[in-house]
Write a protein that holds these residues in place. Structure first.
Motif: not given
Length: 862
Positions: A442-462
């Motif tokens: 979450f220590f990232t620019d606020a504009s990137t947080m929606p993609r961070v959440r989606q990317f974490l879901k992809e990592l969990v699936q992987l």
């Protein structure tokens, strides 16, 4: 005459025998179906980029001769800055004629962080990522006789590679072991086995072994894979065999399951029983490969309401976060040094380690297996409080995820590749109970947080796809609404109290964060960790196990054990609490009379850089009592082989980077030559002491002839002016851990520094004292504070700051009515070093105190 002929024949046979022996010792002639040869010794090295250095004809005579593991910055002693750029390595090795029909691989266990690998001038591969190993097939580029392996390596920051940031140092180098692996044309692939124990119970167990076999020959063949399961006593308890046709230039995955094994010995921290799967490939009756995979029988279960279960029994684990950074050697740690780290965590009564925040060495997982430590293995997708922007270097704190769209696909593939390699390399270790996707992304620019959440879901699936047997965790998930994305939530800092019964399996992955120099306070440093044992919480890990180097300076001194691997009093507190071993009596001031030099062992078992010893020097009075006096002490190699990170000697000075404190100092000593080393501890006016260290193996050290490694003298590294920290206006309070005198439901302390003006912190109205506090998680000097209060609220408050959360200094007061919702600016003219900031409201009697938003600007103190 016949006697002379027989004598000549005998001498010839002796010569041939000696030659073969020497050849096998020096050139590692191939004798087994698989050979793994350590090649840590005798590399050539030079900092900087050197065009043409991959060529066989390149003249490297002026380069330094070094040994692995190695680091660009040796000697390194917790400097907040380090060398960034290129370094070149060259290694000469011989290929005997017996290898002509073999496959030859070079295996790196870790090189930070972009490595270009050349063999005899040919580029054979590029590896990006500093924390996972890699293997390259170099068969087509080697020749019988002398060969040159060259590595062009850099530790430059890149927006497209993980990690982009973190509270740690990012020193470059080939900092883990390197091996040549020689196999037949048909062989088990690199980490090509996956051993699991499905449907396990205390009464019986079966073993499933998935094995990748590669056919690199130019012919299709019929092969048999036989797998023996060997118990801890060395007895074969089950065998399974399969035969199949393997086409040429192809890889086949065998899937084997054994028959039931009666009453297997279950792995646990109390009883770390280890089995082996021995994979043998047969062509007819000939053994053409043999591959051994250690594993253990155990099963785990994580629950949201009752915590963690091991082998069917509830288990609450306690442990520490651990970095891979040792005094002097930085990340270039021997396997013996890794073993000491794991043992020290175990020795204080803990049974859990969080590998913060990247994949650790294979030896680290091995040691957790054999010593009995539960391991949280974590990928290198992380962030730490910083500028949340594209900075171009390690020092300005880029956000965890790229802001620029063109960088994002490359970065995501980097994270996924590291996750794939981490799981493949470490998947057979029973100690590993979870794969963590990240730390504090979450220590990232606020504009990137929606993609961070989606990317974490992809990592969990992987992760689930790569290993269906273990859960996927989100580490450091106390901000950003990310804690429910994975199977397990790891809460850091104030997350311990913010997420009460969160409805998901959970762990306190960081608590404490107590900055202390040894010896420190005899106290646990609980921080935000509640002492109530919640049934739904699985375990806890203190931040952190050991001091480490970081661009955040003294922020790296939060360990239970100092950087030189000497325990602080907090470690003794935990040992007393968990193992009921009283602490040693505290050292006292006295009249120093002599030194005592001890080693954790007196033998180094080999000359390949995997073993070392820890030396500890103590200041004593005339009666042999430990004193706290800390005069300058020098350790000198009087004779024999061996080296300190500073060369042939090392001097400890109180309150220096190479520190002696509370009457003790320590350092790790290693040797790449066989022989006896005499090491003497000396200090002016004190009786000296010596130890003898025997290094086994060859080549033997010859006094006055053998040249040791020459390390540069230690000088604290400073940045070039153009790459130093910029004076940027950065909100250093954003999303940092908070605390308050009280909180109203839905109006928590963490909502005052979330950059969301629609949320608010609000205290209880009748609270006798009303205050809000933030931990800036670094040491800063503050230049400005901006405070947004609700309309109509009083601005009567005081602002205090502290370095240690105990001693406070008032830096501002305010006593004005706020008629409109606006920011109150407070310029701070202070040179006080700050970690904690507290706002106390002084006139909010019988009504709540509130903060809509606070921003703090400052500069890190290095």
């Amino acid at each position: 005459m016949n006697v002379i002929i027989r004598m000549r024949a005998l001498l010839l046979l002796l010569f041939i025998h000696s030659s073969v022996f020497l050849y096998s010792q020096n050139d590692q002639a191939f004798t087994e179906p698989r050979e793994r040869i350590n090649i840590n010794r005798e590399w050539k090295f030079k900092l900087g980029d050197h065009p043409g250095a991959e060529a066989t004809s390149y003249d490297d005579k002026a380069w330094s001769t070094i040994n692995l593991p190695h680091n660009f910055s040796i000697p390194y002693f917790r400097s907040p800055h380090w060398y960034t750029g290129y370094g070149w390595y060259r290694k000469y090795f011989n290929v005997p004629a017996q290898w002509k029909s073999k496959r030859i691989f070079v295996e790196f266990e870790g090189a930070f962080r972009v490595a270009q690998i050349y063999v005899n001038g040919h580029l054979v591969g590029i590896h990006k990522g500093g924390y996972t190993g890699f293997s390259l097939d170099i068969t087509d580029w080697v020749q019988t006789g002398r060969n040159v392996l060259a590595v062009r390596l850099n530790n430059d920051w890149s927006p497209r590679l993980a990690p982009r940031n973190g509270d740690f140092n990012f020193t470059g180098g080939i900092y883990r072991d390197v091996y040549l692996v020689v196999t037949n044309q048909v062989h088990v692939t690199w980490y090509g086995t996956f051993v699991t124990t499905p449907n396990l119970s205390r009464k019986s167990g079966i073993v499933n072994i998935k094995t990748e076999i590669r056919n690199d020959s130019n012919k299709t063949g019929y092969y048999t894979l036989t797998t023996d399961i060997v118990n801890p006593c060395g007895k074969i308890v089950s065998t399974v065999s399969s035969s199949v046709i393997i086409p040429d230039d192809s890889t086949i995955a065998f899937d084997q399951t054994t028959t039931s094994i009666k009453a297997p010995k279950l792995w646990s921290p109390q009883h770390p029983f280890m089995y082996k799967a021995v994979s043998i490939i047969l062509e007819g009756k000939d053994t053409i490969d043999k591959y051994i995979t250690p594993f253990g029988f155990r099963w785990i279960k994580w629950t949201a309401d009752k915590g963690f279960f091991l082998n069917g029994k509830h288990y609450y684990f306690r442990g520490a976060d651990v970095h891979q950074d040792h005094a002097g050697w930085a990340s270039a740690v021997t396997d013996a040094g890794i073993l000491r780290d794991v043992r020290m965590i175990k020795d204080c009564g803990m049974d859990f380690i969080r590998g913060s925040h990247y994949a650790h060495s294979p030896s680290f997982s091995d040691d957790c297996d054999t010593l009995g430590i539960l391991l949280w293995e974590e990928n290198d997708f992380w962030g730490s409080g910083g500028t949340q922007q594209e900075t171009g270097n390690w020092y300005d704190g880029a956000g965890a995820y790229p802001m620029n769209a063109q960088d994002q696909p490359y970065f995501e593939e980097s994270v996924k590749n590291d996750l794939r390699d981490m799981i493949r390399i470490h998947r057979n270790h029973p100690s590993i109970i979870v794969w963590s996707m990240c730390n504090e992304p979450f220590f990232t620019d606020a504009s990137t947080m929606p993609r961070v959440r989606q990317f974490l879901k992809e990592l969990v699936q992987l992760s689930h796809k790569l290993d269906p047997t273990r859960p996927a965790a989100i580490g450091g998930c106390q901000r950003g609404n990310i804690d429910k994305i994975g199977d397990v939530a790891g809460y850091n800092g104030d997350g311990a109290r913010l997420f009460i019964n969160p409805g998901i399996p959970n762990v306190v992955t960081e608590y404490g964060s107590t900055i202390a120099k040894r010896p420190g306070q005899y106290a646990p440093g609980w921080g935000d960790l509640q002492q109530k044992k919640f049934s739904w919480r699985s375990g806890q890990a203190i931040w952190c196990g050991f001091d480490y180097g970081t661009r955040a300076g003294d922020f790296g001194m939060m360990g239970m054990i100092d950087y030189f691997r000497l325990p602080k009093n907090i470690w003794y507190w935990y040992r007393n609490k968990y193992r009921h071993i009283p602490p040693p009596p505290p050292a006292i001031q006295g009249i120093p009379a002599k030194l005592k030099l001890t080693a954790d062992k007196t033998t180094i078992s080999n000359t390949n850089g995997t073993d070392d010893v820890q030396l500890i020097v103590s200041v004593l009075d005339k009666n042999g009592k430990q004193l706290s006096n800390s005069p300058d002490v020098t350790l000198q190699i009087v004779s024999g082989p061996g080296e300190f990170p500073t060369g042939n000697s090392i001097t400890f000075k109180h309150n220096s980077d190479i520190d002696i404190r509370d009457g003790k100092a320590a350092i790790e000593f290693r040797s790449y030559y066989g022989g006896q080393s005499i090491i003497r501890a000396m200090s002016p006016g004190l009786q000296s002491d010596s130890v003898m260290i025997e290094t086994k193996g060859s080549p033997r050290y010859i006094e006055g002839v053998t040249q040791k490694t020459v390390y540069p003298p230690y000088v604290r590294y400073t940045l070039k002016k153009e790459s130093a920290n910029k004076d940027q206006k950065v909100d250093i309070a954003f999303q940092k851990p908070t605390l308050a005198s009280s909180e109203m439901p839905g109006k928590l302390a963490s909502q005052a520094n979330d950059k969301d003006t629609t949320t608010i912190w609000q205290s209880e109205a009748n609270a006798p004292v009303k205050w809000w506090q933030v931990d800036l998680e670094n040491l800063y000097t503050i230049s400005e504070i901006k405070l947004l209060l609700p309309p109509g609220e009083s601005e009567a408050y005081t602002i205090e700051v502290s370095k240690d959360n105990q001693h406070w200094t008032t830096i501002a007061t305010q006593n004005v009515m706020n008629k409109n919702a606006r920011y109150c600016n407070c310029d701070v003219d202070s040179k006080v070093v700050v970690r904690f900031l507290k706002i106390t409201f002084t006139d909010s009697i019988n009504r709540p105190a509130s903060i809509k938003e606070i921003m703090v600007y400052g500069t890190p103190v290095n």
